[in-house]
Design a protein around this motif. Structure first.
Motif, PDB file in Angstrom:
ATOM      1  N   HIS A 161       0.822  -1.217   0.000  1.00 44.14           N
ATOM      2  CA  HIS A 161       0.000   0.000   0.000  1.00 44.14           C
ATOM      3  C   HIS A 161       0.864   1.279   0.000  1.00 44.14           C
ATOM      4  O   HIS A 161       0.545   2.257  -0.676  1.00 44.14           O
TER       5      HIS A 161
ATOM      6  N   HIS B  24       1.314   4.354  -2.814  1.00 40.97           N
ATOM      7  CA  HIS B  24       1.100   5.799  -2.593  1.00 40.97           C
ATOM      8  C   HIS B  24       2.197   6.621  -3.282  1.00 40.97           C
ATOM      9  O   HIS B  24       1.982   7.772  -3.647  1.00 40.97           O
TER      10      HIS B  24
ATOM     11  N   SER C 296       0.049   9.443   6.002  1.00 42.25           N
ATOM     12  CA  SER C 296      -1.331   8.986   5.878  1.00 42.25           C
ATOM     13  C   SER C 296      -1.926   8.802   7.265  1.00 42.25           C
ATOM     14  O   SER C 296      -1.341   9.227   8.268  1.00 42.25           O
TER      15      SER C 296
ATOM     16  N   ASP D  85      -6.550   7.206  -0.413  1.00 40.81           N
ATOM     17  CA  ASP D  85      -6.551   5.819  -0.882  1.00 40.81           C
ATOM     18  C   ASP D  85      -7.393   5.638  -2.146  1.00 40.81           C
ATOM     19  O   ASP D  85      -8.516   6.127  -2.226  1.00 40.81           O
TER      20      ASP D  85
HETATM   21 ZN    ZN Z   1      -3.192   5.082   2.363  1.00 38.56          ZN
END
Ligand code: ZN
Ligand code: KG4
Length: 352
Positions: A114, A118, A139, A308
């Motif tokens: 993840h 980003h 985040s 996201d």
């Molecule tokens: Zn995130």
């Protein structure tokens, strides 16, 4: 362009069901269904609620993304999915869906990180990432300074938060101010009306003996809460806009200072910013100003690509395909604490 990899990416690590389609560095679709309203009354994401919402949104969101992109599933070169880090149950829905589609369609499966996603999403906005890439990732769950010689295989952590993530601090301060969840966007809005110099909140870990690239936001959060309590105890009204602006100023000051320091120390002439907090207008403006003064090129994707989404997962998946990285196998696990240093989870049994 037609021979660049066409990849569908699935993101379900938190409360957004994101499905994106990219061809190489070109964004073709970015479909997102969010369950944020279902969590608001709890003041934070409830994992079980998020998992169920992913399950309901998954197939329609995949269909919408393919339709928006104007491609059919059989044209895809691969299916990428967030394998971690994130909420275990939520990740599991995405990983299971990705396996089912990949298996049924006979396409390779790429379990990706993840956090690396980003960063990689910026390729959709500003073209190929420079190598190495210096990235400030901020985040709801992470605040890290990363140096990535190769975003598909080599991501190194220079520093990270020792307590709260930057986004978490925004969410907690918003809660104390009674502004609801998620806190980042609403603090961002209030702060525009406030004075960032009204209150001097502490800048964590910026002393001469402190670690250069680590962050700490828990002391700041406590200091803001105490300041508000003192006003309330004295029967005074809390100047919400000034508190929001002063708190936001403290966070952005530390983030930009440390990121620029890392660029200078490592001889890197650009800075990539990603993650939900990189959508913050003051952080973007301050980074712009300070990077320009330091001769550093700033790369920040548009706000919708910072929070996201599935396009970021597809972007990293496409890079995996382009660089011939090994696909994942059918045992690909959902790993809630996948380390930031593992951009993808290659299979143990076969090479792509
Ligand atoms: Zn995130
Ligand atoms: O990357 P993200 O969408 O999800 C995680 O992977 O955590 O980040 C969500 C975080 C939340 O804490 C939210 O409050 C914060 O990003 N955020 C913002 C803004 N938009 C989202 N923080 C500050 N300013 C914003 N405009």
């Amino acid at each position: 362009m037609a021979d660049e990899p066409l990849v569908l990416g699935i993101e379900t690590s938190c409360d957004e069901t994101g499905v994106g389609v990219v061809r190489g560095h070109t964004l073709l679709a970015d479909a997102v269904a969010t369950s944020v309203d279902e969590h608001a009354r709890f003041g934070g994401v409830v994992p079980e609620v998020a998992s169920r919402a992913h399950l309901e949104a998954m197939v329609p969101t995949i269909q919408r993304a393919l339709k928006d992109a104007g491609v059919s599933a059989s044209d895809l070169d691969g299916i990428a999915v967030t394998a971690g880090p994130g909420l275990a149950g939520a990740l599991l829905v995405g990983v299971s869906a990705a396996k089912a589609y990949a298996y049924a369609l006979g396409k390779p499966l790429y379990g990706v990180n993840h956090l690396a996603s980003h960063i990689c999403v910026d390729q959709l906005e500003h073209g190929a990432l420079p190598e190495p890439t210096m990235a400030l990732l901020v985040s709801g769950g992470h605040s890290s300074l990363l140096l990535a010689p190769d975003i598909t295989s080599d991501v190194r952590s220079l520093g990270s938060t020792i307590d709260d993530a930057a986004g978490e601090a925004f969410d907690k301060v918003a809660r104390v101010l009674g502004l609801g969840f998620p806190g980042g966007p609403v603090i961002d809005r209030y702060a525009r009306e406030g004075d960032p110099d009204a209150i001097r909140f502490p800048r964590g870990l910026t002393g001469p003996r402190d670690p250069l690239y680590d962050f700490s936001f828990s002391g700041l959060k406590t200091s803001v809460a105490r300041w508000i309590e003192a006003r309330r105890a004295a029967g005074e009204t809390v100047p919400v806009a000034d508190v929001a602006a002063s708190f936001q100023e403290a966070v952005t000051d530390v983030l930009t200072r440390k990121a620029i320091r890392a660029c200078k120390d490592h001889g890197v002439d650009h800075l990539m910013m990603g993650g939900g907090v990189a959508a913050n207008s003051r952080l973007r403006a301050m980074a712009e100003e300070r990077c320009a003064a330091a001769g550093i090129e700033l790369r920040v994707p548009r706000p919708k690509l910072c929070t996201d989404n599935g396009a970021m997962v597809a972007a990293l998946g496409a890079e995996m395909v382009a660089r011939g990285r090994a696909a994942s196998d059918w045992e690909l696990p959902a790993d809630s604490s996948l380390p930031v240093t593992e951009p993808h989870v290659p299979g143990r049994h076969h090479a792509a």
